[in-house]
Design a protein around this motif. Structure first.
Motif, PDB file in Angstrom:
ATOM      1  N   MET A   1    -109.242 -51.816  28.188  1.00  0.00           N
ATOM      2  CA  MET A   1    -108.802 -50.452  27.899  1.00  0.00           C
ATOM      3  C   MET A   1    -110.005 -49.650  27.408  1.00  0.00           C
ATOM      4  N   SER A   2    -110.204 -48.470  28.005  1.00  0.00           N
ATOM      5  CA  SER A   2    -111.335 -47.638  27.637  1.00  0.00           C
ATOM      6  C   SER A   2    -111.101 -46.985  26.280  1.00  0.00           C
ATOM      7  N   ASP A   3    -112.201 -46.428  25.717  1.00  0.00           N
ATOM      8  CA  ASP A   3    -112.080 -45.759  24.423  1.00  0.00           C
ATOM      9  C   ASP A   3    -111.164 -44.547  24.500  1.00  0.00           C
ATOM     10  N   GLN A   4    -111.183 -43.832  25.633  1.00  0.00           N
ATOM     11  CA  GLN A   4    -110.331 -42.657  25.791  1.00  0.00           C
ATOM     12  C   GLN A   4    -108.851 -43.052  25.813  1.00  0.00           C
ATOM     13  N   GLU A   5    -108.532 -44.136  26.554  1.00  0.00           N
ATOM     14  CA  GLU A   5    -107.149 -44.602  26.603  1.00  0.00           C
ATOM     15  C   GLU A   5    -106.699 -45.117  25.251  1.00  0.00           C
ATOM     16  N   ARG A   6    -107.624 -45.836  24.568  1.00  0.00           N
ATOM     17  CA  ARG A   6    -107.283 -46.351  23.243  1.00  0.00           C
ATOM     18  C   ARG A   6    -107.031 -45.199  22.273  1.00  0.00           C
ATOM     19  N   GLY A   7    -107.820 -44.138  22.374  1.00  0.00           N
ATOM     20  CA  GLY A   7    -107.613 -42.986  21.505  1.00  0.00           C
ATOM     21  C   GLY A   7    -106.293 -42.294  21.780  1.00  0.00           C
ATOM     22  N   GLY A   8    -105.892 -42.213  23.067  1.00  0.00           N
ATOM     23  CA  GLY A   8    -104.605 -41.608  23.401  1.00  0.00           C
ATOM     24  C   GLY A   8    -103.436 -42.413  22.871  1.00  0.00           C
ATOM     25  N   VAL A   9    -103.496 -43.728  23.026  1.00  0.00           N
ATOM     26  CA  VAL A   9    -102.443 -44.583  22.507  1.00  0.00           C
ATOM     27  C   VAL A   9    -102.357 -44.474  20.981  1.00  0.00           C
ATOM     28  N   SER A  10    -103.534 -44.454  20.334  1.00  0.00           N
ATOM     29  CA  SER A  10    -103.552 -44.337  18.872  1.00  0.00           C
ATOM     30  C   SER A  10    -102.940 -43.012  18.413  1.00  0.00           C
ATOM     31  N   PHE A  11    -103.245 -41.927  19.150  1.00  0.00           N
ATOM     32  CA  PHE A  11    -102.704 -40.615  18.779  1.00  0.00           C
ATOM     33  C   PHE A  11    -101.187 -40.595  18.899  1.00  0.00           C
ATOM     34  N   PHE A  12    -100.649 -41.081  20.023  1.00  0.00           N
ATOM     35  CA  PHE A  12     -99.207 -41.051  20.224  1.00  0.00           C
ATOM     36  C   PHE A  12     -98.489 -41.999  19.264  1.00  0.00           C
ATOM     37  N   TRP A  13     -99.126 -43.143  18.961  1.00  0.00           N
ATOM     38  CA  TRP A  13     -98.517 -44.051  17.995  1.00  0.00           C
ATOM     39  C   TRP A  13     -98.455 -43.397  16.616  1.00  0.00           C
ATOM     40  N   SER A  14     -99.565 -42.768  16.189  1.00  0.00           N
ATOM     41  CA  SER A  14     -99.587 -42.097  14.884  1.00  0.00           C
ATOM     42  C   SER A  14     -98.581 -40.956  14.847  1.00  0.00           C
ATOM     43  N   TRP A  15     -98.504 -40.198  15.948  1.00  0.00           N
ATOM     44  CA  TRP A  15     -97.577 -39.066  15.987  1.00  0.00           C
ATOM     45  C   TRP A  15     -96.133 -39.549  15.876  1.00  0.00           C
ATOM     46  N   SER A  16     -95.757 -40.591  16.614  1.00  0.00           N
ATOM     47  CA  SER A  16     -94.385 -41.105  16.568  1.00  0.00           C
ATOM     48  C   SER A  16     -94.079 -41.726  15.208  1.00  0.00           C
ATOM     49  N   TYR A  17     -95.064 -42.422  14.636  1.00  0.00           N
ATOM     50  CA  TYR A  17     -94.835 -43.078  13.344  1.00  0.00           C
ATOM     51  C   TYR A  17     -94.605 -42.054  12.240  1.00  0.00           C
ATOM     52  N   TRP A  18     -95.529 -41.086  12.115  1.00  0.00           N
ATOM     53  CA  TRP A  18     -95.448 -40.147  11.005  1.00  0.00           C
ATOM     54  C   TRP A  18     -94.339 -39.126  11.190  1.00  0.00           C
ATOM     55  N   SER A  19     -93.999 -38.792  12.441  1.00  0.00           N
ATOM     56  CA  SER A  19     -92.869 -37.894  12.657  1.00  0.00           C
ATOM     57  C   SER A  19     -91.561 -38.585  12.254  1.00  0.00           C
ATOM     58  N   THR A  20     -91.436 -39.881  12.603  1.00  0.00           N
ATOM     59  CA  THR A  20     -90.257 -40.637  12.188  1.00  0.00           C
ATOM     60  C   THR A  20     -90.212 -40.795  10.671  1.00  0.00           C
ATOM     61  N   PHE A  21     -91.383 -41.027  10.083  1.00  0.00           N
ATOM     62  CA  PHE A  21     -91.465 -41.153   8.625  1.00  0.00           C
ATOM     63  C   PHE A  21     -91.014 -39.860   7.949  1.00  0.00           C
ATOM     64  N   LEU A  22     -91.475 -38.725   8.472  1.00  0.00           N
ATOM     65  CA  LEU A  22     -91.108 -37.430   7.896  1.00  0.00           C
ATOM     66  C   LEU A  22     -89.620 -37.161   8.046  1.00  0.00           C
ATOM     67  N   LEU A  23     -89.070 -37.474   9.209  1.00  0.00           N
ATOM     68  CA  LEU A  23     -87.643 -37.273   9.425  1.00  0.00           C
ATOM     69  C   LEU A  23     -86.813 -38.154   8.493  1.00  0.00           C
ATOM     70  N   THR A  24     -87.252 -39.402   8.310  1.00  0.00           N
ATOM     71  CA  THR A  24     -86.480 -40.360   7.511  1.00  0.00           C
ATOM     72  C   THR A  24     -86.466 -40.013   6.036  1.00  0.00           C
ATOM     73  N   TRP A  25     -87.622 -39.595   5.511  1.00  0.00           N
ATOM     74  CA  TRP A  25     -87.758 -39.428   4.065  1.00  0.00           C
ATOM     75  C   TRP A  25     -87.715 -37.991   3.584  1.00  0.00           C
ATOM     76  N   ALA A  26     -87.702 -37.019   4.503  1.00  0.00           N
ATOM     77  CA  ALA A  26     -87.698 -35.620   4.067  1.00  0.00           C
ATOM     78  C   ALA A  26     -86.620 -34.806   4.765  1.00  0.00           C
ATOM     79  N   VAL A  27     -86.706 -34.697   6.072  1.00  0.00           N
ATOM     80  CA  VAL A  27     -85.827 -33.776   6.799  1.00  0.00           C
ATOM     81  C   VAL A  27     -84.366 -34.214   6.717  1.00  0.00           C
TER      82      VAL A  27
END
Length: 225
Positions: A1-27
């Motif tokens: 996996m290239s660095d660009q693909e790894r960065g994309g996967v990391s971004f989407f994983w972080s986005w899904s994780y923290w959005s779920t975290f925000l929904l669960t504990w705040a919204v």
């Protein structure tokens, strides 16, 4: 996996994780508190929800702070930092909960099949459940009757010029709609206690009366189903 693909996967994983975290504990908790509040304006309902949730967050934060201080005192080091450690704790909690629920289902499903095969025992269990459901329905009917009697009595003793009369009118309309939706419901056995009529002091007390009436209604129809 290239660095660009790894960065994309990391971004989407972080986005899904923290959005779920925000929904669960705040919204979601704020929306739940807003729906549960009995206040009469959007602002007041949001304030009530934030107050309840802030109290919960303070308790949880105090426990987390105690755990963090304990780790520091024990001289434990973690390479991922505090955020990484918190994420690890969260993931561990989710995995342990999932394994526990799967293990419970793995043993409970065969057990229920085995028990239900005995028709005599099943009849006794169902009879017991029916009796408990009837008792809960009777208690819910009593609580709703009490809430209706208190609301009606409070409305009768409040003058039309009372500053709280507009709030009482909202409760009266709520009560009228409730009785119109279910004409078969007849309040029975409503009894007034010593403090049941203390609902004409301020807006908060009227919000409490409205909330108790709504909770009693929801509990009754939940048991009735």
């Amino acid at each position: 996996m290239s660095d660009q693909e790894r960065g994309g996967v990391s971004f989407f994983w972080s986005w899904s994780y923290w959005s779920t975290f925000l929904l669960t504990w705040a919204v979601v908790p704020i929306l739940q508190g807003y729906e549960d509040a009995g206040d009469f304006t959007v602002t007041e309902r949001l304030k009530a929800s934030l107050h309840v949730n802030l109290l919960f967050y303070v308790i949880v934060g105090s426990v987390a702070l105690f755990g963090l201080i304990l780790l520091i005192l024990l001289h434990h080091n973690w390479s991922g930092g505090i955020i990484g450690f918190a994420m690890a704790c969260s993931n561990t909690f989710g995995l342990v909960t999932g394994v526990f629920l799967l293990g419970f289902g793995l043993s409970e499903i065969p057990k229920s099949i085995w028990v239900n095969a005995d028709y005599i025992h099943r009849q006794k269990v169902l009879s017991h459940k029916v009796a408990r459901a009837a008792l809960k329905l009777d208690d819910a009917h009593q609580n709703l009757s009490n809430a209706i009697v208190v609301s009606q009595a409070t409305s009768k003793q409040m003058s039309k010029r009372d500053p709280l009369r507009p709030y009482m009118n909202i409760i009266d309309d709520m009560l009228k709609n409730m009785l119109d939706e279910d004409p078969s419901f007849k309040p029975q056995g409503g009894r007034l206690g010593e403090n049941d009529m203390d609902y004409d002091n301020d807006e908060k007390s009227m919000a409490t009366l409205r909330r108790q009436l709504r909770i009693a209604k929801e509990e009754y129809y939940r048991c009735k189903r």
